[in-house]
Motif scaffolding. Structure first.
Motif, PDB file in Angstrom:
ATOM      1  N   GLU A   1       0.817  -1.048  -0.006  1.00 57.89           N
ATOM      2  CA  GLU A   1      -0.091   0.034   0.037  1.00 57.89           C
ATOM      3  C   GLU A   1       0.873   1.259   0.110  1.00 57.89           C
ATOM      4  O   GLU A   1       0.574   2.124  -0.676  1.00 57.89           O
ATOM      5  CB  GLU A   1      -0.827  -0.136   1.182  1.00 57.89           C
ATOM      6  N   ILE A   2       2.156   1.250   0.756  1.00 58.54           N
ATOM      7  CA  ILE A   2       2.880   2.396   0.652  1.00 58.54           C
ATOM      8  C   ILE A   2       3.488   2.593  -0.435  1.00 58.54           C
ATOM      9  O   ILE A   2       3.546   3.659  -0.938  1.00 58.54           O
ATOM     10  CB  ILE A   2       3.913   2.163   1.859  1.00 58.54           C
ATOM     11  N   GLN A   3       3.701   1.406  -0.967  1.00 61.51           N
ATOM     12  CA  GLN A   3       4.525   1.671  -2.396  1.00 61.51           C
ATOM     13  C   GLN A   3       3.474   2.328  -3.397  1.00 61.51           C
ATOM     14  O   GLN A   3       3.875   3.198  -4.276  1.00 61.51           O
ATOM     15  CB  GLN A   3       5.020   0.534  -2.923  1.00 61.51           C
ATOM     16  N   ARG A   4       2.333   1.878  -3.610  1.00 58.67           N
ATOM     17  CA  ARG A   4       1.226   2.227  -4.341  1.00 58.67           C
ATOM     18  C   ARG A   4       1.191   3.927  -4.260  1.00 58.67           C
ATOM     19  O   ARG A   4       1.043   4.443  -5.024  1.00 58.67           O
ATOM     20  CB  ARG A   4      -0.025   1.570  -4.455  1.00 58.67           C
ATOM     21  N   ILE A   5       0.999   4.107  -2.826  1.00 57.52           N
ATOM     22  CA  ILE A   5       0.615   5.692  -2.484  1.00 57.52           C
ATOM     23  C   ILE A   5       1.797   6.529  -3.106  1.00 57.52           C
ATOM     24  O   ILE A   5       1.783   7.646  -3.891  1.00 57.52           O
ATOM     25  CB  ILE A   5       0.592   5.760  -0.927  1.00 57.52           C
ATOM     26  N   LEU A   6       3.354   5.879  -2.733  1.00 54.04           N
ATOM     27  CA  LEU A   6       4.395   6.725  -3.270  1.00 54.04           C
ATOM     28  C   LEU A   6       4.281   6.905  -4.561  1.00 54.04           C
ATOM     29  O   LEU A   6       4.564   7.920  -5.125  1.00 54.04           O
ATOM     30  CB  LEU A   6       5.685   6.378  -2.546  1.00 54.04           C
ATOM     31  N   GLN A   7       3.885   5.888  -5.382  1.00 53.87           N
ATOM     32  CA  GLN A   7       3.951   5.842  -6.868  1.00 53.87           C
ATOM     33  C   GLN A   7       3.081   7.122  -7.204  1.00 53.87           C
ATOM     34  O   GLN A   7       3.104   7.792  -8.414  1.00 53.87           O
ATOM     35  CB  GLN A   7       3.600   4.702  -7.455  1.00 53.87           C
ATOM     36  N   VAL A   8       1.886   7.087  -6.729  1.00 50.92           N
ATOM     37  CA  VAL A   8       0.787   7.929  -7.043  1.00 50.92           C
ATOM     38  C   VAL A   8       1.306   9.388  -6.975  1.00 50.92           C
ATOM     39  O   VAL A   8       0.906  10.287  -7.765  1.00 50.92           O
ATOM     40  CB  VAL A   8      -0.562   7.779  -6.336  1.00 50.92           C
ATOM     41  N   VAL A   9       1.785   9.754  -5.786  1.00 49.14           N
ATOM     42  CA  VAL A   9       2.264  11.038  -5.540  1.00 49.14           C
ATOM     43  C   VAL A   9       3.370  11.370  -6.080  1.00 49.14           C
ATOM     44  O   VAL A   9       4.283  12.635  -5.664  1.00 49.14           O
ATOM     45  CB  VAL A   9       1.987  11.329  -4.129  1.00 49.14           C
ATOM     46  N   SER A  10       4.493  10.536  -6.566  1.00 49.53           N
ATOM     47  CA  SER A  10       5.666  10.798  -7.008  1.00 49.53           C
ATOM     48  C   SER A  10       6.084  12.230  -7.581  1.00 49.53           C
ATOM     49  O   SER A  10       7.043  12.793  -7.461  1.00 49.53           O
ATOM     50  CB  SER A  10       6.147   9.674  -7.663  1.00 49.53           C
ATOM     51  N   GLY A  11       5.063  12.198  -8.628  1.00 47.35           N
ATOM     52  CA  GLY A  11       5.699  13.602  -9.599  1.00 47.35           C
ATOM     53  C   GLY A  11       5.555  14.971  -8.832  1.00 47.35           C
ATOM     54  O   GLY A  11       6.114  15.820  -9.327  1.00 47.35           O
ATOM     55  N   THR A  12       4.812  14.899  -7.806  1.00 44.74           N
ATOM     56  CA  THR A  12       4.620  16.282  -7.364  1.00 44.74           C
ATOM     57  C   THR A  12       5.104  16.440  -5.703  1.00 44.74           C
ATOM     58  O   THR A  12       5.435  17.579  -5.362  1.00 44.74           O
ATOM     59  CB  THR A  12       3.183  16.903  -7.180  1.00 44.74           C
ATOM     60  N   LEU A  13       5.307  15.467  -5.125  1.00 43.22           N
ATOM     61  CA  LEU A  13       5.700  15.454  -3.620  1.00 43.22           C
ATOM     62  C   LEU A  13       6.964  16.195  -3.286  1.00 43.22           C
ATOM     63  O   LEU A  13       7.944  15.503  -4.027  1.00 43.22           O
ATOM     64  CB  LEU A  13       5.656  14.227  -2.991  1.00 43.22           C
ATOM     65  N   THR A  14       7.111  17.057  -2.654  1.00 43.31           N
ATOM     66  CA  THR A  14       8.545  17.539  -2.258  1.00 43.31           C
ATOM     67  C   THR A  14       8.887  17.461  -0.749  1.00 43.31           C
ATOM     68  O   THR A  14       9.912  17.773  -0.222  1.00 43.31           O
ATOM     69  CB  THR A  14       8.448  19.063  -2.470  1.00 43.31           C
ATOM     70  N   HIS A  15       7.827  16.825   0.125  1.00 39.13           N
ATOM     71  CA  HIS A  15       7.912  16.654   1.631  1.00 39.13           C
ATOM     72  C   HIS A  15       7.373  15.535   1.970  1.00 39.13           C
ATOM     73  O   HIS A  15       6.013  15.502   1.990  1.00 39.13           O
ATOM     74  CB  HIS A  15       7.650  17.935   2.210  1.00 39.13           C
ATOM     75  N   LEU A  16       8.088  14.651   2.530  1.00 37.22           N
ATOM     76  CA  LEU A  16       7.537  13.056   3.099  1.00 37.22           C
ATOM     77  C   LEU A  16       7.901  12.962   4.601  1.00 37.22           C
ATOM     78  O   LEU A  16       8.942  13.248   4.876  1.00 37.22           O
ATOM     79  CB  LEU A  16       8.229  12.012   2.323  1.00 37.22           C
ATOM     80  N   VAL A  17       6.852  12.879   5.003  1.00 31.89           N
ATOM     81  CA  VAL A  17       6.980  12.383   6.561  1.00 31.89           C
ATOM     82  C   VAL A  17       6.417  11.104   7.011  1.00 31.89           C
ATOM     83  O   VAL A  17       5.296  10.750   6.730  1.00 31.89           O
ATOM     84  CB  VAL A  17       6.010  13.325   7.653  1.00 31.89           C
ATOM     85  N   VAL A  18       7.314  10.139   7.538  1.00 32.40           N
ATOM     86  CA  VAL A  18       7.183   8.736   7.625  1.00 32.40           C
ATOM     87  C   VAL A  18       6.742   8.807   9.313  1.00 32.40           C
ATOM     88  O   VAL A  18       7.868   8.801  10.104  1.00 32.40           O
ATOM     89  CB  VAL A  18       8.173   7.720   7.365  1.00 32.40           C
ATOM     90  N   GLY A  19       5.616   8.519   9.753  1.00 27.40           N
ATOM     91  CA  GLY A  19       5.546   8.535  11.302  1.00 27.40           C
ATOM     92  C   GLY A  19       4.466   9.499  11.294  1.00 27.40           C
ATOM     93  O   GLY A  19       3.626  10.016  10.807  1.00 27.40           O
ATOM     94  N   HIS A  20       4.734  10.271  12.757  1.00 28.49           N
ATOM     95  CA  HIS A  20       3.711  11.253  13.348  1.00 28.49           C
ATOM     96  C   HIS A  20       4.232  12.455  13.359  1.00 28.49           C
ATOM     97  O   HIS A  20       5.342  12.735  13.711  1.00 28.49           O
ATOM     98  CB  HIS A  20       3.090  10.475  14.616  1.00 28.49           C
ATOM     99  N   GLU A  21       3.362  13.444  13.016  1.00 28.33           N
ATOM    100  CA  GLU A  21       3.777  14.824  13.173  1.00 28.33           C
ATOM    101  C   GLU A  21       4.009  15.379  14.574  1.00 28.33           C
ATOM    102  O   GLU A  21       5.004  15.986  14.616  1.00 28.33           O
ATOM    103  CB  GLU A  21       2.783  15.738  12.556  1.00 28.33           C
ATOM    104  N   THR A  22       3.217  14.760  15.464  1.00 29.87           N
ATOM    105  CA  THR A  22       3.454  15.100  16.898  1.00 29.87           C
ATOM    106  C   THR A  22       4.770  14.841  17.453  1.00 29.87           C
ATOM    107  O   THR A  22       5.348  15.702  18.242  1.00 29.87           O
ATOM    108  CB  THR A  22       2.547  14.494  17.655  1.00 29.87           C
TER     109      THR A  22
END
Length: 583
Positions: free
Chosen positions: A397-418
């Motif tokens: 699921e993570i791989q599919r998500i990253l493929q979908v947003v690959s073209g525009t994403l500039t900032h990736l957070v793995v985990g929790h913002e808090t």
């Protein structure tokens, strides 16, 4: 004065009697001169002591004049006023406490106190002081925090609401016409009293409401079936609404929300209170001006309720944080995300509570099921930042998500913002005990396996990478940074600007040193200048210490009344892009 003969200075021979008499006569004059100098020094020291005492007396007589002529008394009113407001804490409402900077400033001069008391920005829980200060505010817009510290069930049932609490609520109502911001951490039973005091003219300019309503005494069943509407949610100018602890059960039976009709005014809505996907859709459908939104949703099969129909068009939505409480196989989740049209969304924070173990991740690796959020992400053509919880998503699921947003994403957070934004915090141990994260960081290595990548580099525009409490080896992290540095020098992807990692494990490799060495070698080989990568690496982060109210350090770490984080913080990628462009 003659010196001893060299022969006597170079040995231990005893001088003769004639030599002793000769040099004693030669020493008489210097000894007398030395005593005279000692006496002069003593006289001068005595005189200096007298002069110091005289100076002290003169300065003491001038001290009152210095007080009157102090620089702060001669500062213009506009500078003093500006200084006062800059002393006000930004993370909470100020309180009438001598240790707070505004109160310390007000103690310097009576004029400063008189000017700043009229601002009425500081409050105290004692009702008489609150009345006095609120009375001085006149028509100035107010920001008030109201906190109820006692939640003891037996005491409330026995004593109910005391007179001081009732008088305090009356005081707030009497000044409701100029309250612009209101924080309430109180039981629902206390709020109901405030609600009954309100009229149609109450809180006409209220724009920001943060409400944490907890119950002390359980509601009777008939009240649960038809919960009363909270009037504060329907104020005409309300633009920001944050909800915690408020249980309007069951919302599904009414098919309505407690602020129906005011949704078009809201630009900010944050709620950690659980609602169904249908309710969440209904909320979004009436809040077409929403800019920042946080929802806690769940699936609830109810054939008597109409399914989601139509599309919620949200042209202004920039930030969308969603916590899916239950993952079901029905189509409600999929319909919810596919029914949201947010063409300009820039940041999605997605998590759910379906804890997965290692076996779950392995069993899902070959599944054709896509995560429901994928429907929304596939339409987010302006998405810049994505926050993913790897504890609740499979590797596929993570791989599919990253493929979908690959073209525009500039900032990736793995985990929790808090965890990333708050000091001395660690993730709840329930995740490490019953689940394991499935994020494969090798996906981000520029020269790694590329069978699933279109251009050979997944997320080619990635500039900021953050990870909180997710296991990542130093070797893989170093490979991510250096491989993207190499690819950036070849024009295959953007250069990383910031890498922020919060890890509970020990440091194995000096990553900062290795990255700098790699950068120097790459610049020497290519002859081009490469920008530095800002590395913010935190290892062996300790849990937050419990600080009790009677502790001398209570309130120094986090003295906010409203302890929950706001959603509309400055978007990190925008900040760093501006910073690096300017530099």
């Amino acid at each position: 004065m003659d010196t001893w003969p060299p022969s006597l200075l170079s040995n231990n021979n005893q001088p003769s009697e004639d030599e002793i008499q000769k040099y004693e006569s030669l020493m008489a004059a210097p000894l007398r001169e030395s005593r005279e100098v000692d006496q002069k020094i003593a006289d001068l020291e005595a005189e200096l002591t007298l002069l110091k005492n005289k100076r002290g007396n003169v300065r003491s007589s001038l001290q009152e004049y210095f007080t009157v002529m102090s620089s702060i008394r001669r500062l213009p009113d506009d500078i003093l006023s500006e200084t006062f407001y800059h002393c006000l804490p930004s993370n909470r409402n100020p309180v009438l406490r001598s240790s707070d900077a505004p109160i310390l400033l007000m103690q310097h001069t009576e004029n400063v106190k008189e000017r700043q008391e009229r601002a009425a920005k500081v409050l105290k829980q004692r009702v008489d002081i609150i009345k006095e200060w609120l009375g001085r505010s006149r028509t100035c817009p107010l920001s008030i925090s109201l906190t109820y510290t006692s939640y003891q069930h037996d005491r409330f049932e026995r004593n109910g609401v005391n007179d001081a609490t009732t008088e305090l609520l009356k005081t707030i109502i009497s000044h409701s016409h100029h309250i612009r911001s209101l924080e309430m951490v109180i039981p629902m039973e206390i709020y109901r009293i405030l609600d009954t005091m309100m009229s149609s003219n109450s809180f006409p300019i209220l724009a920001d409401l943060k409400a944490d309503f907890r119950t002390i005494v359980a509601f009777p069943e008939d009240q649960l079936e038809k919960p009363e509407v909270v009037q504060l949610f329907s104020m005409p100018r309300l633009q920001r609404l944050s909800l915690e602890g408020y249980q309007v059960i069951p919302l599904e039976s009414r098919n309505t929300l407690p602020f129906t009709g005011q949704g078009k005014n809201l630009t900010y809505f944050s709620s950690r209170i659980m609602m169904t996907h249908r309710e969440a859709f209904h909320l979004l459908n009436q809040c077409d001006n929403i800019v920042h939104c946080r929802l806690h949703v769940m699936s609830l099969a109810n054939p008597l309720v109409m399914p989601i129909q139509g599309t919620a068009f949200l042209p202004n939505l920039l930030t969308f944080a969603i916590l899916d409480d239950i993952r079901n196989d029905d189509s409600e989740q999929e319909k919810f995300y596919s029914s949201i049209d947010a063409p300009h969304i820039q940041w999605v924070d997605y998590a759910d509570t379906a804890l997965r173990g290692i076996n779950d991740h392995e069993s899902d690796s070959d599944s054709d099921l896509s995560p429901p959020i994928l429907h929304l992400l596939s339409e987010a053509t302006e998405l810049r930042k994505l926050t993913l919880d790897p504890w609740v998503l499979s590797g596929d699921e993570i791989q599919r998500i990253l493929q979908v947003v690959s073209g525009t994403l500039t900032h990736l957070v793995v985990g929790h913002e808090t965890v990333l934004r708050s000091p001395n915090m660690v993730r709840n141990s329930i995740y490490s005990e019953f689940s394991s994260p499935s994020f494969d960081f090798e996906l981000l290595v520029a020269d790694g396996p590329s069978s699933f990548k279109e251009s050979g580099v997944l997320l080619p525009n990635l500039r900021i990478l953050e990870s909180s409490s997710v296991p990542i080896s130093d070797d893989i992290l170093l490979r991510i940074i250096t491989s993207r540095m190499d690819s950036a020098s070849q024009g295959r992807c953007a250069a990383l600007k910031l890498v922020h990692v919060v890890s509970n494990g020990p440091l194995q490799i000096n990553i900062k040193k290795e990255v700098e060495l790699h950068r120097e070698r790459l610049m020497a080989r290519t002859g081009s200048r490469l920008q530095d990568v800002k590395l913010d690496l935190e290892y062996n982060r300790n849990p937050e210490l419990v600080i009790y109210r009677l502790s001398s350090t209570f309130g120094l770490h986090n003295d906010r009344v409203w302890v929950y984080d706001d959603l509309d913080e400055p978007i990190m990628f925008d900040y760093f892009q501006r910073e690096f462009v300017q530099n």
